[in-house]
Every structure is written in C-alpha cells, then in structure tokens.
Design a protein around this motif. Structure first.
Motif, mmCIF file in Angstrom:
data_model
loop_
_atom_site.group_PDB
_atom_site.id
_atom_site.type_symbol
_atom_site.label_atom_id
_atom_site.label_comp_id
_atom_site.label_asym_id
_atom_site.label_seq_id
_atom_site.Cartn_x
_atom_site.Cartn_y
_atom_site.Cartn_z
ATOM 1 N N THR A 1 -8.576 -3.508 9.862
ATOM 2 C CA THR A 1 -8.967 -2.130 10.151
ATOM 3 C C THR A 1 -7.779 -1.180 9.990
ATOM 4 N N ALA A 2 -6.584 -1.661 10.308
ATOM 5 C CA ALA A 2 -5.406 -0.809 10.161
ATOM 6 C C ALA A 2 -5.134 -0.500 8.692
ATOM 7 N N LEU A 3 -5.335 -1.494 7.850
ATOM 8 C CA LEU A 3 -5.087 -1.289 6.418
ATOM 9 C C LEU A 3 -6.165 -0.415 5.781
ATOM 10 N N ALA A 4 -7.340 -0.442 6.361
ATOM 11 C CA ALA A 4 -8.477 0.253 5.745
ATOM 12 C C ALA A 4 -8.171 1.724 5.502
ATOM 13 N N GLN A 5 -7.445 2.336 6.425
ATOM 14 C CA GLN A 5 -7.094 3.754 6.265
ATOM 15 C C GLN A 5 -6.362 4.008 4.949
ATOM 16 N N GLU B 1 -8.246 5.088 -2.618
ATOM 17 C CA GLU B 1 -9.475 5.191 -3.416
ATOM 18 C C GLU B 1 -9.984 6.623 -3.494
ATOM 19 N N SER B 2 -9.756 7.387 -2.444
ATOM 20 C CA SER B 2 -10.236 8.765 -2.447
ATOM 21 C C SER B 2 -9.576 9.596 -3.539
ATOM 22 N N ALA B 3 -8.355 9.248 -3.861
ATOM 23 C CA ALA B 3 -7.627 10.014 -4.873
ATOM 24 C C ALA B 3 -8.329 9.990 -6.229
ATOM 25 N N TRP B 4 -9.214 9.005 -6.406
ATOM 26 C CA TRP B 4 -9.923 8.918 -7.685
ATOM 27 C C TRP B 4 -11.124 9.864 -7.746
ATOM 28 N N MET C 1 0.823 -1.210 0.000
ATOM 29 C CA MET C 1 0.000 0.000 0.000
ATOM 30 C C MET C 1 0.859 1.261 0.000
ATOM 31 N N HIS C 2 1.930 1.271 0.774
ATOM 32 C CA HIS C 2 2.778 2.456 0.782
ATOM 33 C C HIS C 2 3.414 2.680 -0.587
ATOM 34 N N SER C 3 3.841 1.609 -1.191
ATOM 35 C CA SER C 3 4.411 1.724 -2.525
ATOM 36 C C SER C 3 3.367 2.195 -3.530
#
Lengths: 235, 235
Positions: free
Chosen positions: B148-152, B158-161, B86-88
């Motif tokens: 839940t930690a990954l959900a953030q 996804e918000s970037a879209w 995810m960070h990548s």
DNA sequence: CCTACCGATCGGTAGG
DNA sequence: CCTACCGATCGGTAGG
C-alpha cells in the motif's frame, strides 16, 4: 492388433474400471492431476521458491512426502505445470484459428488477430488458468534443460501469430516491425495477469476489443481509403 | 535562510567530509547503497524468495549477519530496493516531461508519449536498471503494508501518462479507451524486461519508435486527413 | 560490521 | 501413499 486385445488384460493403456499402473504413467488413482492443479495455484500466488512441497501436498490432501511419489523433484512439478499449460494453450489457440478459418469470407487478418487475442486472454484468465501465468512468471526458476525443452512449445505458440501480423503489416494496418510488434503485443496481453480482475471492470471480450483497437490501424494503405492518402504533397 | 547556515555546523543534512550517523539514516561508511545494489541484482536474477541474505551479504563483501545491521529484515531490504527504484523512475520521468515541454512548439501529444515511452525503456534497461524490474516482478513478495505504501508512487508514475493519452484519444489517434490503453501500453513496455537484450537486436530508441508506431494511429479524426474520412457512405 | 549461534523449515528419502 | 526422519540451509540475533 486383433480382437485378442479385448479378452486379454495386456492392453497397454487406459484400461477401463480402476486404472492400472504403467511404467510411464504410474497414476495410482490418478492423484497426479490434483497435485498439478494445486501446484499451479500455489506457484502462481506465491511463486515457486516461496511455495513448499508441503503446501502443495496439503492442498492436494496428502502428507508431506507424498508428492515425491508422483514427481521426482519440486522442479519436475514446476515443469509439469508449465508443460501442461502450454499444451492446453496450444489446443485453445488451434481451436480459435480453426474457427476463424472456417468462415473463409470473414477470415480477414483483423479477425484472425482478434481470435488470437481473445484465445490468449482466455488462456490467461479463463477457468483453470493458473498454468500459463506460472509459465510466464516463473520462467527463471526452471533448470536450463527444462527451459530449452519448453522453448519449442513457446516458439510454436508465438509463430501462430505471424501470418496475421505479416498480413496486417503488409496492408499498413500494423505500423511497427512485425517481430517487435509481436513481442510488444504479447507483452501487453500477458501483463494483464498483473491487473485483470474477472469480477470487476471489463470483460474478456471488451479487453480483446480494446487491445485490437490499440494495435490495429483501421486506415491501412491497402484500404479503399488509401487513395485519399496516397497523393501526399510530395507527389 | 541566511548566511549563518554556512558558518554553523548545525546544518541538518548532508554534512561535508565524512558522513555522520543520524537516527534516521545510520550509514556507517555508507555500505547501504552497495547492499541495495547487490540486492536489486540478485532479486532480479533469482527472485526474492530464492535469494538468501547470505547471497546479498557476500555480493556486498560482508559477512552473513551484517545486512541486518542496515536493514531490519529481508523484507525491508526488498522494500527499500523498490522504493529507490520508484524514486529514480519518477525523477527520470519528470526530466523527460520537462524536456518535451520546453520546446512548446513541438510538444504534441505524440512527442509527449514518445518521451514517456523512451524514459520508461531507460528505467527498465538503462544503467543500474535492476530496481524497477524487481518492483515489477516481485510485487507479490511484499508485505501488505509495504504494497500500500508503494501504491502511491505507482499511481503517480502512471498518472503522468494520462494527459498525452487523453489528448491522443480525443484526436482519434488512440482508439482504445484511455484507461485500458494505459494498462496495455505499460504492459507491453514492461514485458520487455523478459526479452530485451541490450547487446543485440534493436536499440532503446528503435524500441521506442516501434512502440509508438504500434500504439499511435497517425490518421486521427482531427488531422487534416480527417476531412477525407468524414464523408462516409452514410452521410 | 564480525563471530558464533539458535530455532525453524525445507527438499528429499527409506521402508513399508 | 504414509511414517519417520536426515542433512542442509535460512532468517535473524546476542554480544562484542
């Protein structure tokens, strides 16, 4: 071939009353469907490798060794789930195509696509819809020969989309190459397994509407509107 | 904040030369990244449950117990793979957005979307692209708190879209509701993990073109073309 | 990071 | 379809 079959007990299949075992389908009270259903549910929720045959047996009300009376291995159980899922999906798809074809007047490529999309959502999210998601997400757990055997049914299912997609592409209402479009569209729909929740949000009909609105371009080059477009500055 | 930091060895992170262990990141010659890479590859190919910690150790050239020196459990290894993925992915996405924003003249919603799509394909199929597919297809294998930690991070990605999709929707170039459109589009792209083969068929650029052509309607109601549409028979 | 090991679990089978 | 069981494997740990 004569009435003798009625009187004699040698009828090969589906004897009335309590079912009889056959070599092909030893069914013993027919617990096999229950096993399949339990397996589909657990494979979907936990994955194939994370589900034990003991889990499945317990969910079907059996002891740990009993599933192996019905299926010769855990992999055979997985394959049976997927095969049953594909046959059910193909049947639903065929019914949807037939319905749209019956009303020949309204049987446009848009309507055909909409029927296919709706049928696909039904296969993914309708009642008893664990089988196909298992097939989609546990494909890699199959043995090689199982995978090749299933491939036929999958090709058949996907091929049914081609006529509508070709027609939409020809009329300019589907702008991507047909082959890629089919892969992307089926992916968009299938991915809904990851997020769709029947209990909240949109209905399957609203979903199908949104998908069709997303993929199909209403102002195709064959439409009456086309004449307004055709005269581009380069004319 | 001053030059003192150059002379003194108390710099908190990233000391030059051979790396030093910290409490946070005990790295011991830094075999941790190799473990992560091996785990990502195997988790992707075989799934989490079907991969043994021994498989991973062997692929990283270690003995069977050694992964547990770096990770406290198999689940921690899975989570680390996904978090790194995810960070990548977020970094690549941010870079793509920045590039498209730099050329403010050509920075239309279509171009923005095309950049996001292309970046997503890169994340899924580019070099070292096992981490995100693992996240996509092994989500259910996570423990609840890990999920839940990954959900953030996922919400962030996804918000970037949204800006591009909102703009396209407002101009009539995206006909589905924005929320559903994002789910369907991301699904269509993510599903390519199942069928895309870098060695044959289309390139990632062709794929991105096809996807954008499929989703984006060129004749939006805000276009100059719109005037040709606006006068519908009901006017 | 290796060696040696434990406790638990798992797919599958024999025999009824 | 149940009982009882086997051989193999697996995640994880102690101790160095």
């Amino acid at each position: 071939m004569t009435d003798a079959a009625i009187a004699t007990p040698i009828e090969p299949k589906r004897a009335r009353g309590r079912p009889r075992k056959t070599v092909d389908e030893r069914d013993d009270g027919n617990r096999r469907p229950e096993l399949l259903k339990a397996a589909a549910l657990l494979f979907r929720r936990q994955g194939f490798a994370a589900t034990t045959t003991r889990d499945i047996a317990a969910a079907a009300g059996m002891q740990s060794g009993s599933p192996f009376y019905h299926f010769k291995s855990k992999h055979a159980l997985l394959y049976a789930v997927m095969e049953e899922g594909m046959h059910s999906a193909l049947a639903r798809q065929a019914a949807a195509i037939e319905v749209s074809a019956r009303d020949s007047k309204a049987n446009t490529p848009q309507v055909q696509l909409r029927c296919l999309v709706r049928a696909h959502f039904d296969v993914l999210h309708g009642p008893g819809s664990d089988f196909i998601p298992v097939m989609l997400y546990e494909h890699r757990s199959l043995l090689v020969r199982q995978r090749t055997a299933l491939a036929q049914l999958q090709v058949q299912y996907e091929s049914a989309w081609s006529p509508a997609l070709e027609a939409l592409h020809a009329s300019g209402q589907l702008r991507a190459p047909v082959k890629l479009a089919r892969l992307l569209i089926l992916g968009a729909l299938s991915w809904s397994v990851q997020w769709f929740d029947r209990k909240k949000g949109a209905s399957l009909d609203e979903l199908a509407d949104a998908a069709c609105a997303l993929f199909v371009n209403p102002c195709g080059t064959d439409q009456e509107l086309r004449s307004n477009f055709a005269r581009s500055p380069t004319d």
